[in-house]
Motif scaffolding. Structure first.
Motif, PDB file in Angstrom:
ATOM      1  N   LEU A   3     -15.513  25.824 -63.260  1.00 27.28           N
ATOM      2  CA  LEU A   3     -16.603  25.021 -63.830  1.00 27.28           C
ATOM      3  C   LEU A   3     -16.272  23.545 -63.692  1.00 27.28           C
ATOM      4  O   LEU A   3     -15.117  23.133 -63.816  1.00 27.28           O
ATOM      5  CB  LEU A   3     -16.792  25.371 -65.303  1.00 27.28           C
ATOM      6  N   GLU A   4     -17.294  22.757 -63.443  1.00 28.18           N
ATOM      7  CA  GLU A   4     -17.120  21.314 -63.366  1.00 28.18           C
ATOM      8  C   GLU A   4     -16.713  20.788 -64.739  1.00 28.18           C
ATOM      9  O   GLU A   4     -17.264  21.218 -65.747  1.00 28.18           O
ATOM     10  CB  GLU A   4     -18.427  20.649 -62.934  1.00 28.18           C
ATOM     11  N   PRO A   5     -15.787  19.846 -64.797  1.00 30.03           N
ATOM     12  CA  PRO A   5     -15.396  19.301 -66.097  1.00 30.03           C
ATOM     13  C   PRO A   5     -16.470  18.372 -66.655  1.00 30.03           C
ATOM     14  O   PRO A   5     -17.339  17.886 -65.923  1.00 30.03           O
ATOM     15  CB  PRO A   5     -14.133  18.510 -65.777  1.00 30.03           C
ATOM     16  N   VAL A   6     -16.398  18.131 -67.940  1.00 28.97           N
ATOM     17  CA  VAL A   6     -17.251  17.131 -68.570  1.00 28.97           C
ATOM     18  C   VAL A   6     -16.606  15.778 -68.309  1.00 28.97           C
ATOM     19  O   VAL A   6     -15.409  15.597 -68.525  1.00 28.97           O
ATOM     20  CB  VAL A   6     -17.349  17.386 -70.094  1.00 28.97           C
ATOM     21  N   ARG A   7     -17.399  14.838 -67.809  1.00 31.68           N
ATOM     22  CA  ARG A   7     -16.897  13.483 -67.581  1.00 31.68           C
ATOM     23  C   ARG A   7     -17.552  12.562 -68.593  1.00 31.68           C
ATOM     24  O   ARG A   7     -18.705  12.758 -68.955  1.00 31.68           O
ATOM     25  CB  ARG A   7     -17.197  13.031 -66.160  1.00 31.68           C
ATOM     26  N   VAL A   8     -16.802  11.564 -69.033  1.00 36.59           N
ATOM     27  CA  VAL A   8     -17.321  10.666 -70.056  1.00 36.59           C
ATOM     28  C   VAL A   8     -16.881   9.242 -69.761  1.00 36.59           C
ATOM     29  O   VAL A   8     -15.772   9.003 -69.280  1.00 36.59           O
ATOM     30  CB  VAL A   8     -16.878  11.130 -71.470  1.00 36.59           C
ATOM     31  N   GLY A   9     -17.802   8.304 -70.028  1.00 39.44           N
ATOM     32  CA  GLY A   9     -17.513   6.889 -69.895  1.00 39.44           C
ATOM     33  C   GLY A   9     -17.831   6.190 -71.209  1.00 39.44           C
ATOM     34  O   GLY A   9     -18.604   6.695 -72.023  1.00 39.44           O
ATOM     35  N   ARG A  39     -16.710  21.070 -76.559  1.00 36.19           N
ATOM     36  CA  ARG A  39     -17.763  22.044 -76.827  1.00 36.19           C
ATOM     37  C   ARG A  39     -19.062  21.724 -76.085  1.00 36.19           C
ATOM     38  O   ARG A  39     -20.063  22.403 -76.263  1.00 36.19           O
ATOM     39  CB  ARG A  39     -18.054  22.125 -78.323  1.00 36.19           C
ATOM     40  N   ALA A  40     -19.047  20.701 -75.244  1.00 34.08           N
ATOM     41  CA  ALA A  40     -20.235  20.362 -74.451  1.00 34.08           C
ATOM     42  C   ALA A  40     -20.308  21.277 -73.239  1.00 34.08           C
ATOM     43  O   ALA A  40     -19.292  21.765 -72.745  1.00 34.08           O
ATOM     44  CB  ALA A  40     -20.171  18.907 -74.004  1.00 34.08           C
ATOM     45  N   GLU A  41     -21.513  21.519 -72.778  1.00 32.73           N
ATOM     46  CA  GLU A  41     -21.702  22.327 -71.574  1.00 32.73           C
ATOM     47  C   GLU A  41     -20.976  21.647 -70.412  1.00 32.73           C
ATOM     48  O   GLU A  41     -21.117  20.441 -70.203  1.00 32.73           O
ATOM     49  CB  GLU A  41     -23.188  22.473 -71.245  1.00 32.73           C
ATOM     50  N   PRO A  42     -20.196  22.409 -69.640  1.00 33.67           N
ATOM     51  CA  PRO A  42     -19.458  21.813 -68.527  1.00 33.67           C
ATOM     52  C   PRO A  42     -20.396  21.334 -67.422  1.00 33.67           C
ATOM     53  O   PRO A  42     -21.529  21.786 -67.309  1.00 33.67           O
ATOM     54  CB  PRO A  42     -18.560  22.951 -68.034  1.00 33.67           C
ATOM     55  N   GLY A  43     -19.886  20.401 -66.636  1.00 38.81           N
ATOM     56  CA  GLY A  43     -20.643  19.896 -65.501  1.00 38.81           C
ATOM     57  C   GLY A  43     -21.565  18.747 -65.832  1.00 38.81           C
ATOM     58  O   GLY A  43     -22.373  18.357 -65.002  1.00 38.81           O
ATOM     59  N   LEU A  70     -25.738  16.039 -78.882  1.00 36.12           N
ATOM     60  CA  LEU A  70     -25.545  17.150 -77.950  1.00 36.12           C
ATOM     61  C   LEU A  70     -26.483  18.303 -78.270  1.00 36.12           C
ATOM     62  O   LEU A  70     -27.026  18.940 -77.364  1.00 36.12           O
ATOM     63  CB  LEU A  70     -24.096  17.629 -77.986  1.00 36.12           C
ATOM     64  N   LYS A  71     -26.681  18.573 -79.558  1.00 36.70           N
ATOM     65  CA  LYS A  71     -27.601  19.650 -79.945  1.00 36.70           C
ATOM     66  C   LYS A  71     -29.025  19.304 -79.549  1.00 36.70           C
ATOM     67  O   LYS A  71     -29.773  20.162 -79.091  1.00 36.70           O
ATOM     68  CB  LYS A  71     -27.509  19.911 -81.443  1.00 36.70           C
ATOM     69  N   TYR A  76     -24.753  21.565 -76.594  1.00 40.33           N
ATOM     70  CA  TYR A  76     -23.651  21.870 -77.508  1.00 40.33           C
ATOM     71  C   TYR A  76     -23.459  23.374 -77.584  1.00 40.33           C
ATOM     72  O   TYR A  76     -24.404  24.128 -77.836  1.00 40.33           O
ATOM     73  CB  TYR A  76     -23.962  21.311 -78.909  1.00 40.33           C
ATOM     74  N   ARG A  77     -22.238  23.817 -77.346  1.00 38.89           N
ATOM     75  CA  ARG A  77     -21.901  25.232 -77.454  1.00 38.89           C
ATOM     76  C   ARG A  77     -21.222  25.461 -78.787  1.00 38.89           C
ATOM     77  O   ARG A  77     -20.185  24.851 -79.073  1.00 38.89           O
ATOM     78  CB  ARG A  77     -20.927  25.648 -76.348  1.00 38.89           C
ATOM     79  N   SER A  78     -21.778  26.333 -79.607  1.00 42.74           N
ATOM     80  CA  SER A  78     -21.144  26.621 -80.895  1.00 42.74           C
ATOM     81  C   SER A  78     -19.957  27.560 -80.716  1.00 42.74           C
ATOM     82  O   SER A  78     -19.052  27.571 -81.528  1.00 42.74           O
ATOM     83  CB  SER A  78     -22.161  27.206 -81.872  1.00 42.74           C
ATOM     84  N   ASP A  79     -19.957  28.342 -79.641  1.00 40.28           N
ATOM     85  CA  ASP A  79     -18.821  29.219 -79.371  1.00 40.28           C
ATOM     86  C   ASP A  79     -17.803  28.457 -78.514  1.00 40.28           C
ATOM     87  O   ASP A  79     -18.153  27.634 -77.696  1.00 40.28           O
ATOM     88  CB  ASP A  79     -19.272  30.477 -78.626  1.00 40.28           C
ATOM     89  N   ALA A  80     -16.544  28.715 -78.744  1.00 42.26           N
ATOM     90  CA  ALA A  80     -15.497  28.028 -77.999  1.00 42.26           C
ATOM     91  C   ALA A  80     -15.168  28.858 -76.750  1.00 42.26           C
ATOM     92  O   ALA A  80     -14.487  29.856 -76.818  1.00 42.26           O
ATOM     93  CB  ALA A  80     -14.260  27.861 -78.852  1.00 42.26           C
TER      94      ALA A  80
END
Length: 81
Positions: A3-9, A39-43, A70-71, A76-80
């Protein structure tokens, strides 16, 4: 397939305050992102923008704000996973 990672700036304009305040705001946003974005959706790519209130806002309120955003975006994913 991985899965693509979450990127953040992070960004903080001069409206946030002087250099010390801007750096503090960015540090606080980085800490919130470390706590929540696993917990954010990847990609997805995110840009967190510091506002003047970011410097003084309660940390748990910042976390709640990011989770709510995120919600709202349904990312937002509530499951880990």
């Amino acid at each position: 397939a991985a899965l693509e990672p979450v990127r953040v700036g992070f960004t903080a304009s001069r409206k946030v305050g002087n250099a010390v305040a801007r750096n503090r705001a960015r540090r606080r946003l980085r800490a919130v992102a470390r706590e929540v974005l696993d917990r954010a959706e990847p990609g997805n790519d995110f840009v967190l923008i510091a506002r003047p209130a970011t410097v003084d806002r309660d940390y748990q309120a910042l976390v709640a704000d990011l989770v709510a955003g995120l919600k709202r975006l349904k990312l937002y994913r509530s499951d880990a996973r």
